[in-house]
Design a protein around this motif. Structure first.
Motif, PDB file in Angstrom:
ATOM      1  N   ASP A  41       2.530 -29.671  15.010  1.00  0.00           N
ATOM      2  CA  ASP A  41       2.962 -28.364  14.525  1.00  0.00           C
ATOM      3  C   ASP A  41       3.103 -28.336  13.006  1.00  0.00           C
ATOM      4  O   ASP A  41       3.818 -27.497  12.454  1.00  0.00           O
ATOM      5  N   ALA A  42       2.392 -29.218  12.310  1.00  0.00           N
ATOM      6  CA  ALA A  42       2.540 -29.331  10.864  1.00  0.00           C
ATOM      7  C   ALA A  42       1.696 -28.299  10.130  1.00  0.00           C
ATOM      8  O   ALA A  42       0.594 -27.932  10.553  1.00  0.00           O
ATOM      9  N   PHE A  43       2.230 -27.851   9.009  1.00  0.00           N
ATOM     10  CA  PHE A  43       1.481 -27.095   8.003  1.00  0.00           C
ATOM     11  C   PHE A  43       1.510 -27.927   6.733  1.00  0.00           C
ATOM     12  O   PHE A  43       2.580 -28.270   6.226  1.00  0.00           O
ATOM     13  N   MET A  44       0.340 -28.234   6.197  1.00  0.00           N
ATOM     14  CA  MET A  44       0.236 -29.061   5.001  1.00  0.00           C
ATOM     15  C   MET A  44      -0.466 -28.267   3.902  1.00  0.00           C
ATOM     16  O   MET A  44      -1.568 -27.745   4.116  1.00  0.00           O
ATOM     17  N   ALA A  45       0.145 -28.188   2.741  1.00  0.00           N
ATOM     18  CA  ALA A  45      -0.477 -27.574   1.571  1.00  0.00           C
ATOM     19  C   ALA A  45      -0.787 -28.684   0.572  1.00  0.00           C
ATOM     20  O   ALA A  45       0.119 -29.345   0.070  1.00  0.00           O
ATOM     21  N   GLU A  93       9.070 -36.408  10.883  1.00  0.00           N
ATOM     22  CA  GLU A  93      10.228 -35.513  10.814  1.00  0.00           C
ATOM     23  C   GLU A  93       9.873 -34.135  10.257  1.00  0.00           C
ATOM     24  O   GLU A  93      10.508 -33.137  10.626  1.00  0.00           O
ATOM     25  N   CYS A  94       8.869 -34.064   9.402  1.00  0.00           N
ATOM     26  CA  CYS A  94       8.654 -32.863   8.583  1.00  0.00           C
ATOM     27  C   CYS A  94       7.422 -32.074   9.020  1.00  0.00           C
ATOM     28  O   CYS A  94       6.286 -32.531   8.828  1.00  0.00           O
ATOM     29  N   PRO A  95       7.610 -30.858   9.557  1.00  0.00           N
ATOM     30  CA  PRO A  95       6.470 -30.017   9.910  1.00  0.00           C
ATOM     31  C   PRO A  95       5.930 -29.204   8.734  1.00  0.00           C
ATOM     32  O   PRO A  95       4.895 -28.555   8.866  1.00  0.00           O
ATOM     33  N   LEU A  96       6.629 -29.215   7.608  1.00  0.00           N
ATOM     34  CA  LEU A  96       6.132 -28.600   6.380  1.00  0.00           C
ATOM     35  C   LEU A  96       5.880 -29.718   5.364  1.00  0.00           C
ATOM     36  O   LEU A  96       6.749 -30.554   5.130  1.00  0.00           O
ATOM     37  N   VAL A  97       4.684 -29.715   4.771  1.00  0.00           N
ATOM     38  CA  VAL A  97       4.309 -30.779   3.843  1.00  0.00           C
ATOM     39  C   VAL A  97       3.599 -30.155   2.647  1.00  0.00           C
ATOM     40  O   VAL A  97       2.707 -29.319   2.811  1.00  0.00           O
ATOM     41  N   VAL A  98       3.981 -30.578   1.448  1.00  0.00           N
ATOM     42  CA  VAL A  98       3.275 -30.200   0.231  1.00  0.00           C
ATOM     43  C   VAL A  98       2.953 -31.467  -0.542  1.00  0.00           C
ATOM     44  O   VAL A  98       3.840 -32.285  -0.795  1.00  0.00           O
TER      45      VAL A  98
END
Length: 307
Positions: free
Chosen positions: A208-212, A186-191
């Motif tokens: 399309d994910a960005f993971m920090a 569900e989440c394309p932004l991850v920290v």
């Protein structure tokens, strides 16, 4: 204004938009010098960090302790100060609260990377770990991205609910989940901002994910499974916050990756590396750098001078 600032006063001098701009400025400033940081192991499993940095006008040292055993207790895992000196006069200008600087500048660094690298900046955002860095990243991403929803996973149900309540008070849709891997679809932004004692994400993220990943900042710490890191390296790309991460990023080192050629935020800001190397997920690995604390000191001095 008092030289010695507590957490509330320090946070007041570090608004996210100004902090992000000072981060960019530090990366473009040829006068900035950042000597290697000293990390001294302490009896009982903690560490002492001594982190200096300077430019033409100010010199700073962050002196903090990191005590993993404090996680989940009333005592913070990070304690200490950032001392700011005037280069020309030697005068001590400010003493900032170290944990507040660390939390806010780390989240602002992640935001700077997300603004340039995240294909889907409106989220939802998955935050794994609901401590100080979880709160700081929530606030930074909400301030700098068109975020509408957040999903939270934490070993502490009380901490997760507290972070979710904070998100709702900010006008965001927020919910607490039991499994982090299950939220990746569900989440394309991850920290990930956990104590980094064990792997917390194993499944492949969205394309399309960005993971920090900010929790692991020594070679032995880890949050991400090796196969996840290798997948990002093969299909999307991996970015480092600073060159020092090449010998500190436990997630990547334990995945057996060659870190020597990985681009850094400096490459991104200076335009010496393409923003997106592939079509798969982007992993941003942050281990910390005293240059970020220098940017925070610049931000605080600017705000203090206006007050």
């Amino acid at each position: 204004m008092s030289l010695l600032l507590d957490a509330v006063a320090t946070a007041r001098l570090l608004p996210t938009p100004a902090l992000v701009e000072h981060l960019r400025a530090v990366l473009r400033d040829a006068s900035v010098e950042v000597p290697p940081r000293l990390v001294q192991a302490l009896h009982g499993g903690g560490s002492l960090f001594v982190m200096p940095a300077l430019d033409r006008h100010i010199a700073i040292t962050k002196l903090i302790t990191f005590t993993p055993a404090n996680a989940g207790s009333a005592r913070p895992a990070i304690q200490g100060d950032v001392v700011v000196f005037d280069v020309a006069t030697g005068e001590r200008r400010l003493v900032l609260d170290g944990p507040t600087v660390t939390a806010r500048r780390t989240a602002a660094v992640s935001l700077l990377a997300a603004q340039a690298l995240a294909p889907a900046p409106d989220g939802p955002l998955l935050i794994v770990g609901a401590g100080a860095q979880g709160f700081a990243h929530l606030e930074a991403f909400a301030a700098g991205l068109p975020l509408r929803a957040v999903r939270i996973v934490s070993r502490s149900a009380a901490s997760a609910e507290a972070l979710a309540a904070h998100a709702r008070a900010m006008g965001l849709d927020a919910s607490v989940l039991a499994q982090a891997d299950a939220a990746l679809a569900e989440c394309p932004l991850v920290v990930t901002c956990t104590p980094a004692r064990e792997v917390v994400l194993r499944q492949r993220p969205r394309e399309d994910a960005f993971m920090a990943a900010v929790g692991a900042f020594t070679p032995r710490m880890v949050e991400l499974a090796p196969e996840l890191c290798r997948h990002c390296a093969d299909t999307g790309g991996i970015w480092l916050d600073a060159a020092d991460a090449r010998h500190e990023a436990g997630d990547l080192l334990q995945a057996g990756l060659d870190l020597a050629a990985l681009p850094t935020l400096a490459d991104l800001v200076r335009g010496t590396a393409a923003a997106r190397a592939g079509s798969g997920p982007v992993l941003f690995k942050s281990c910390g750098w005293a240059g970020w604390d220098l940017a925070a000191a610049r931000t605080a001095l600017e705000a203090a001078d206006r007050a």
